[in-house]
Structures are given as C-alpha cells and as structure tokens.
Write a protein that holds these residues in place. Structure first.
Motif, PDB file in Angstrom:
ATOM      1  N   ASN A   6     -68.335 -57.750  48.166  1.00  0.00           N
ATOM      2  CA  ASN A   6     -68.139 -59.042  48.828  1.00  0.00           C
ATOM      3  C   ASN A   6     -69.146 -59.371  49.918  1.00  0.00           C
ATOM      4  OD1 ASN A   6     -65.903 -59.264  47.206  1.00  0.00           O
ATOM      5  ND2 ASN A   6     -64.461 -58.707  48.802  1.00  0.00           N
ATOM      6  N   ILE A   7     -69.609 -58.379  50.666  1.00  0.00           N
ATOM      7  CA  ILE A   7     -70.432 -58.658  51.846  1.00  0.00           C
ATOM      8  C   ILE A   7     -71.887 -58.253  51.631  1.00  0.00           C
ATOM      9  CG2 ILE A   7     -70.725 -58.168  54.305  1.00  0.00           C
ATOM     10  CD1 ILE A   7     -67.653 -57.612  54.345  1.00  0.00           C
ATOM     11  N   LEU A   8     -72.121 -57.007  51.252  1.00  0.00           N
ATOM     12  CA  LEU A   8     -73.504 -56.521  51.169  1.00  0.00           C
ATOM     13  C   LEU A   8     -74.171 -56.809  49.834  1.00  0.00           C
ATOM     14  CD1 LEU A   8     -73.201 -53.089  52.988  1.00  0.00           C
ATOM     15  CD2 LEU A   8     -73.980 -55.259  53.894  1.00  0.00           C
ATOM     16  N   GLY A   9     -73.410 -56.873  48.762  1.00  0.00           N
ATOM     17  CA  GLY A   9     -73.983 -57.121  47.436  1.00  0.00           C
ATOM     18  C   GLY A   9     -74.779 -58.404  47.335  1.00  0.00           C
ATOM     19  N   PRO A  10     -74.231 -59.537  47.815  1.00  0.00           N
ATOM     20  CA  PRO A  10     -74.997 -60.779  47.746  1.00  0.00           C
ATOM     21  C   PRO A  10     -76.271 -60.760  48.601  1.00  0.00           C
ATOM     22  CG  PRO A  10     -72.678 -61.267  48.061  1.00  0.00           C
ATOM     23  CD  PRO A  10     -72.840 -59.792  48.193  1.00  0.00           C
ATOM     24  N   LYS A  11     -76.356 -59.874  49.580  1.00  0.00           N
ATOM     25  CA  LYS A  11     -77.551 -59.777  50.441  1.00  0.00           C
ATOM     26  C   LYS A  11     -78.578 -58.801  49.885  1.00  0.00           C
ATOM     27  CE  LYS A  11     -75.595 -62.240  53.708  1.00  0.00           C
ATOM     28  NZ  LYS A  11     -76.034 -63.522  54.147  1.00  0.00           N
ATOM     29  N   GLY A  12     -78.270 -58.153  48.773  1.00  0.00           N
ATOM     30  CA  GLY A  12     -79.197 -57.181  48.195  1.00  0.00           C
ATOM     31  C   GLY A  12     -79.123 -55.827  48.879  1.00  0.00           C
ATOM     32  N   LEU A  13     -78.001 -55.524  49.528  1.00  0.00           N
ATOM     33  CA  LEU A  13     -77.822 -54.251  50.215  1.00  0.00           C
ATOM     34  C   LEU A  13     -76.660 -53.489  49.597  1.00  0.00           C
ATOM     35  CD1 LEU A  13     -78.128 -55.567  53.874  1.00  0.00           C
ATOM     36  CD2 LEU A  13     -79.886 -54.393  52.572  1.00  0.00           C
ATOM     37  N   LYS A  14     -76.601 -52.205  49.900  1.00  0.00           N
ATOM     38  CA  LYS A  14     -75.531 -51.361  49.383  1.00  0.00           C
ATOM     39  C   LYS A  14     -75.229 -50.296  50.427  1.00  0.00           C
ATOM     40  CE  LYS A  14     -74.613 -48.115  45.663  1.00  0.00           C
ATOM     41  NZ  LYS A  14     -75.198 -47.406  44.538  1.00  0.00           N
ATOM     42  N   ILE A  15     -73.943 -50.047  50.679  1.00  0.00           N
ATOM     43  CA  ILE A  15     -73.548 -48.989  51.606  1.00  0.00           C
ATOM     44  C   ILE A  15     -72.988 -47.831  50.793  1.00  0.00           C
ATOM     45  CG2 ILE A  15     -71.218 -49.875  52.028  1.00  0.00           C
ATOM     46  CD1 ILE A  15     -71.621 -49.031  54.987  1.00  0.00           C
ATOM     47  N   GLU A  16     -73.381 -46.617  51.159  1.00  0.00           N
ATOM     48  CA  GLU A  16     -72.938 -45.413  50.472  1.00  0.00           C
ATOM     49  C   GLU A  16     -72.257 -44.505  51.480  1.00  0.00           C
ATOM     50  OE1 GLU A  16     -76.475 -43.714  48.924  1.00  0.00           O
ATOM     51  OE2 GLU A  16     -76.825 -45.318  47.497  1.00  0.00           O
ATOM     52  N   ASP A  17     -71.167 -43.870  51.061  1.00  0.00           N
ATOM     53  CA  ASP A  17     -70.459 -42.934  51.931  1.00  0.00           C
ATOM     54  C   ASP A  17     -71.158 -41.589  51.905  1.00  0.00           C
ATOM     55  OD1 ASP A  17     -68.471 -44.740  52.666  1.00  0.00           O
ATOM     56  OD2 ASP A  17     -67.324 -44.309  50.855  1.00  0.00           O
ATOM     57  N   LYS A  18     -71.394 -41.053  53.079  1.00  0.00           N
ATOM     58  CA  LYS A  18     -71.944 -39.708  53.237  1.00  0.00           C
ATOM     59  C   LYS A  18     -70.983 -38.937  54.133  1.00  0.00           C
ATOM     60  CE  LYS A  18     -75.751 -40.646  51.044  1.00  0.00           C
ATOM     61  NZ  LYS A  18     -76.027 -40.125  49.764  1.00  0.00           N
ATOM     62  N   CYS A  19     -71.250 -37.694  54.353  1.00  0.00           N
ATOM     63  CA  CYS A  19     -70.405 -36.887  55.224  1.00  0.00           C
ATOM     64  C   CYS A  19     -70.524 -37.395  56.661  1.00  0.00           C
ATOM     65  CB  CYS A  19     -70.822 -35.426  55.154  1.00  0.00           C
ATOM     66  SG  CYS A  19     -69.809 -34.358  56.164  1.00  0.00           S
ATOM     67  N   CYS A  20     -69.421 -37.814  57.241  1.00  0.00           N
ATOM     68  CA  CYS A  20     -69.341 -38.297  58.630  1.00  0.00           C
ATOM     69  C   CYS A  20     -70.197 -39.528  58.877  1.00  0.00           C
ATOM     70  CB  CYS A  20     -69.699 -37.203  59.623  1.00  0.00           C
ATOM     71  SG  CYS A  20     -68.583 -35.815  59.537  1.00  0.00           S
ATOM     72  N   GLY A  21     -70.327 -40.404  57.931  1.00  0.00           N
ATOM     73  CA  GLY A  21     -71.076 -41.630  58.140  1.00  0.00           C
ATOM     74  C   GLY A  21     -71.404 -42.326  56.833  1.00  0.00           C
ATOM     75  N   ILE A  54     -63.077 -45.001  50.191  1.00  0.00           N
ATOM     76  CA  ILE A  54     -63.713 -45.379  48.928  1.00  0.00           C
ATOM     77  C   ILE A  54     -63.384 -46.832  48.578  1.00  0.00           C
ATOM     78  CG2 ILE A  54     -63.706 -44.937  46.446  1.00  0.00           C
ATOM     79  CD1 ILE A  54     -63.334 -41.970  47.130  1.00  0.00           C
ATOM     80  N   MET A  55     -62.123 -47.222  48.775  1.00  0.00           N
ATOM     81  CA  MET A  55     -61.719 -48.591  48.469  1.00  0.00           C
ATOM     82  C   MET A  55     -62.429 -49.598  49.376  1.00  0.00           C
ATOM     83  SD  MET A  55     -57.661 -47.897  47.844  1.00  0.00           S
ATOM     84  CE  MET A  55     -57.209 -49.611  47.789  1.00  0.00           C
ATOM     85  N   ALA A  56     -62.539 -49.284  50.672  1.00  0.00           N
ATOM     86  CA  ALA A  56     -63.213 -50.186  51.612  1.00  0.00           C
ATOM     87  C   ALA A  56     -64.695 -50.311  51.275  1.00  0.00           C
ATOM     88  CB  ALA A  56     -63.038 -49.676  53.041  1.00  0.00           C
ATOM     89  N   THR A  57     -65.339 -49.223  50.905  1.00  0.00           N
ATOM     90  CA  THR A  57     -66.754 -49.271  50.539  1.00  0.00           C
ATOM     91  C   THR A  57     -66.959 -50.139  49.305  1.00  0.00           C
ATOM     92  OG1 THR A  57     -67.101 -47.092  51.499  1.00  0.00           O
ATOM     93  CG2 THR A  57     -68.739 -47.856  49.919  1.00  0.00           C
ATOM     94  N   ARG A  58     -66.069 -50.040  48.343  1.00  0.00           N
ATOM     95  CA  ARG A  58     -66.170 -50.857  47.137  1.00  0.00           C
ATOM     96  C   ARG A  58     -66.038 -52.345  47.472  1.00  0.00           C
ATOM     97  NH1 ARG A  58     -62.477 -48.449  43.037  1.00  0.00           N
ATOM     98  NH2 ARG A  58     -64.012 -46.814  43.189  1.00  0.00           N
ATOM     99  N   VAL A  59     -65.094 -52.703  48.348  1.00  0.00           N
ATOM    100  CA  VAL A  59     -64.892 -54.104  48.734  1.00  0.00           C
ATOM    101  C   VAL A  59     -66.092 -54.622  49.527  1.00  0.00           C
ATOM    102  CG1 VAL A  59     -63.491 -55.602  50.211  1.00  0.00           C
ATOM    103  CG2 VAL A  59     -62.388 -54.020  48.654  1.00  0.00           C
ATOM    104  N   VAL A  60     -66.600 -53.816  50.459  1.00  0.00           N
ATOM    105  CA  VAL A  60     -67.744 -54.236  51.272  1.00  0.00           C
ATOM    106  C   VAL A  60     -68.978 -54.433  50.406  1.00  0.00           C
ATOM    107  CG1 VAL A  60     -69.370 -53.390  53.019  1.00  0.00           C
ATOM    108  CG2 VAL A  60     -66.926 -53.327  53.464  1.00  0.00           C
ATOM    109  N   ASN A  61     -69.209 -53.525  49.460  1.00  0.00           N
ATOM    110  CA  ASN A  61     -70.383 -53.663  48.591  1.00  0.00           C
ATOM    111  C   ASN A  61     -70.302 -54.900  47.704  1.00  0.00           C
ATOM    112  OD1 ASN A  61     -71.993 -51.542  49.419  1.00  0.00           O
ATOM    113  ND2 ASN A  61     -70.998 -50.091  48.069  1.00  0.00           N
TER     114      ASN A  61
END
Length: 172
Positions: free
Chosen positions: A137-152, A128-135
């Motif tokens: 710092n990395i994906l947010g400025p590009k207009g993308l978002k990563i969400e955690d799902k089961c096994c991926g 959860i912490m890594a997803t928050r940092v990635v969203n």
C-alpha cells in the motif's frame, strides 16, 4: 558493533564496559541499488521507530505523510499483536488453573512459564503481516520495498528492468 570503553574508576586492573552505540540510519550502496537500514531500539515503547523519515529517503519520492502512514501501520500491528498474545496468555492461564485445581496436581504450576512464547509468536506473525501491508500500500507505488531483518528493517529500491520489444510496430 559494540565499543569497548575504559572504566575510569580506580581499581587494581582496568575493566571494560560494553555499550551499544546509538546509530542513525545508514545508507549502504548495494549494487546496483541503494538501501537504507533501520535499526529498532531495544525499548518498551509501543510506537515503531524511527518516527521521522531518514534523510537518505528524501530523494526517493517518499514524503513525511507516507512515512507517518508507515509508522502508524507498524504501530497498529504491534499493538494488535500484544492484545492477541495477552488474550492467548489469559485463556491458557485460566485453562491451566482449572485443570490443575480439578485434578489436584499443584506441581504443574510451572507449565505457566511457557506463556512468554505467545508474545514472540504473535509479534513475529504480525510483523510479517505489517510488512506485507506496507509494501503493497505505501512503499510499492513509490518503487521501494521494506524487508525484515534481525532487529530492524532494510528499505531498498526495487530495480525495474527495461525491456526492448523486437519487431514492435513503429520500430525499425
């Protein structure tokens, strides 16, 4: 998700062997934005997978350097979770051993079996912490978002809504 394969060995009746096919990242067109599903392989590898950016993300403005930063962030958090869980297991084991020896209750050695829960909890929290940092710092400025799902994870494009201001200066 699983394919049934016929076993070719001679026997009285055919048996089925189940295996999970290895799938590349899939692009699912969701209304009104596209999303890319990233499945994590079941392995003992410490690095986050996939190591190379999926081709479906090439048109989103995400570069291989951004993807490498994403992979290194998830890998660092995964390693950190294993270290924290290992320290927690060590402290729990030492404390349990001291109490068992001090009170001479050797029938309590079975309580050390719950040590594996420390790894699951640490992995869950650090994911959860890594997803928050990635969203952020990395994906947010590009207009993308990563969400955690089961096994991926699933990478989606954040939909921006255009707003028209009524009565703004310079507008008829």
């Amino acid at each position: 998700r699983f394919r049934a394969l016929q076993d070719t060995r001679p026997s009285s009746r055919p048996t089925r062997v189940w295996r999970q096919p290895s799938l590349p990242p899939r692009v699912c067109l969701a209304s009104p934005m596209a999303r890319v599903e990233l499945s994590q392989p079941c392995s003992c590898d410490l690095s986050w997978q996939p190591a190379f950016m999926p081709q479906a993300l090439e048109g989103t403005g995400l570069t291989q350097q951004d993807w490498d930063a994403l992979v290194s962030t998830y890998t660092a958090y995964k390693k950190r979770s294993l270290c924290v869980a290992g320290v927690a297991v060590g402290l729990y084991s030492i404390a349990t051993a001291i109490l068992i020896i001090f009170f001479d209750k050797h029938n309590l050695w079975g309580v050390l079996g719950c040590c594996s829960c420390f790894f699951g909890i640490a992995q869950f929290v650090y994911q959860i912490m890594a997803t928050r940092v990635v969203n952020s710092n990395i994906l947010g400025p590009k207009g993308l978002k990563i969400e955690d799902k089961c096994c991926g994870q699933v990478i989606t494009a954040v939909q921006m809504k255009a707003a028209t201001v009524v009565g703004a200066p310079g507008m008829p």
